[in-house]
Write an enzyme that holds these catalytic residues in place. Sequence first.
Site, mmCIF file in Angstrom:
data_model
loop_
_atom_site.group_PDB
_atom_site.id
_atom_site.type_symbol
_atom_site.label_atom_id
_atom_site.label_comp_id
_atom_site.label_asym_id
_atom_site.label_seq_id
_atom_site.Cartn_x
_atom_site.Cartn_y
_atom_site.Cartn_z
ATOM 1 N N MET A 1 7.045 4.195 -2.561
ATOM 2 C CA MET A 1 6.626 5.593 -2.476
ATOM 3 C C MET A 1 5.725 5.915 -3.669
ATOM 4 O O MET A 1 5.938 5.391 -4.767
ATOM 5 C CB MET A 1 7.849 6.517 -2.487
ATOM 6 C CG MET A 1 8.890 6.188 -1.416
ATOM 7 S SD MET A 1 8.322 6.361 0.275
ATOM 8 C CE MET A 1 8.305 4.643 0.771
ATOM 9 N N CYS A 2 4.749 6.768 -3.442
ATOM 10 C CA CYS A 2 3.764 7.053 -4.486
ATOM 11 C C CYS A 2 3.307 8.502 -4.398
ATOM 12 O O CYS A 2 3.592 9.201 -3.422
ATOM 13 C CB CYS A 2 2.533 6.146 -4.343
ATOM 14 S SG CYS A 2 2.865 4.380 -4.344
#
Length: 444
Positions: free
Chosen positions: A1-2
């Site tokens: 996730m970013c």
Amino acid sequence: MCDTFFSPSHRNVHGNAILAKNSDREPNEAQQIVRFPAHSRFQKRVQSTFIVVDCPEQVHEVILSKPFQMWGAEMGVNEHGVAIGNEAVFTKLRLARKNNGLTGMDLLRLALEQSKTAKSALEKIIELLGKYGQDACGGYQDKGMFYSNSFLIADSHTAFVLETAGPFWAYKHLNSFYAISNLLTIGTDFDEIHPEAKAFAYQKSWMKEDVPFDFQMAFSEPFMTYMGRGASRKQQCELQAPSSNSIQFSVRDAFQILRSHKIQEDFEPCQGDMGNICLHAQGLLTPSQTTGSMVAELRENAQSTVWLTGSSAPCLSVFKPFYFRTNALNANVFPQSSDRLDHSYWWQWEKIHRRALADYSTIKSSIQRFQQEKEQEWVEEDQELSRQTDASKKEVFSQKAIEDCFDYLHQWEQKNGSVQIKIWPVAYRLYWMWQNRKMKNEGN
């Protein structure tokens, strides 16, 4: 996730565009900072993460932050001031899981190597997506991590958000602050869309033909999108964005957004969940950790500055300046990472992060003094150097920043031989004991 965000030049203190990203990966997946000079590939072919792809003979100089084992990159900038950050997005399009396509990181690096503007980078990603597809595992040890990708693409005066679902895509031009995370954000407001996307969604009954076509509504997969908590992190970025009439936003403000947690007071890593921009892994429901961070200041008439941590947990890291046509990232100054504890910058600084899991508030307080002092000093000096064309001065400056961080690390190790271990939740303690064993044993 970013998480990735863009702030346009007219909102920022020095009149330069800013693109910033936190790269969230598996906790022991070291992230490298690398610089590849402009060069020729005489065979006009290159081996990406899984497949061989065509490429032009001449490619541009790039500075990248990339998982140590991958060909592609999570984020980066090229010598022409084009910057890109990508995100995993979860869609209804099921990939075949044959690893016969490009990862989002491959698409990002190929676009930076071949593009002189944000618009040409956008077009390059669309071209490559159509030619090779994106059926490629994006995980490290998680070999089931297949996903589509979204991208923020910017240069000094233009920016785009490009979102994909399998072979389909939509994009729009950006004129104001914009944040993306692990969810589709383009609804009916796209500027262009894949020519077959609408017909495909109508055939699947994902959209009705009598309403305006909504890319997000048609293609977003709800369960994984919800579990990724991307909407929460996107909202937190936007809440910290410059106001519509402000011109006070700076790279240091971007640093702070990337360091932010939902709980600002008395935060502990064991409280972290997928809703935090500065992400701290804690087990099954939060398997990702921020393993690298970037803030790029994109100048129209001068060289861009690429600020990178090269270490995990930006709340415990220091952003250092990097420049094109310099050699500060040579292996003697900045050793590269492997799959376990070694002498690389990432793994050495990881000692601070792992120790902070036991006494976060004390260690963060100590590091913050170093962070604030050095980053303020470096940002001010960078503004002076940005007016100069002498690459040698920038190289010395960048190397000195790396050396200052290594010096701090050595002093910190001497002062922190013992730490009072707090009583963690049992599952959290076991999870990090497991990660620490892997950190020392992988590669054997």
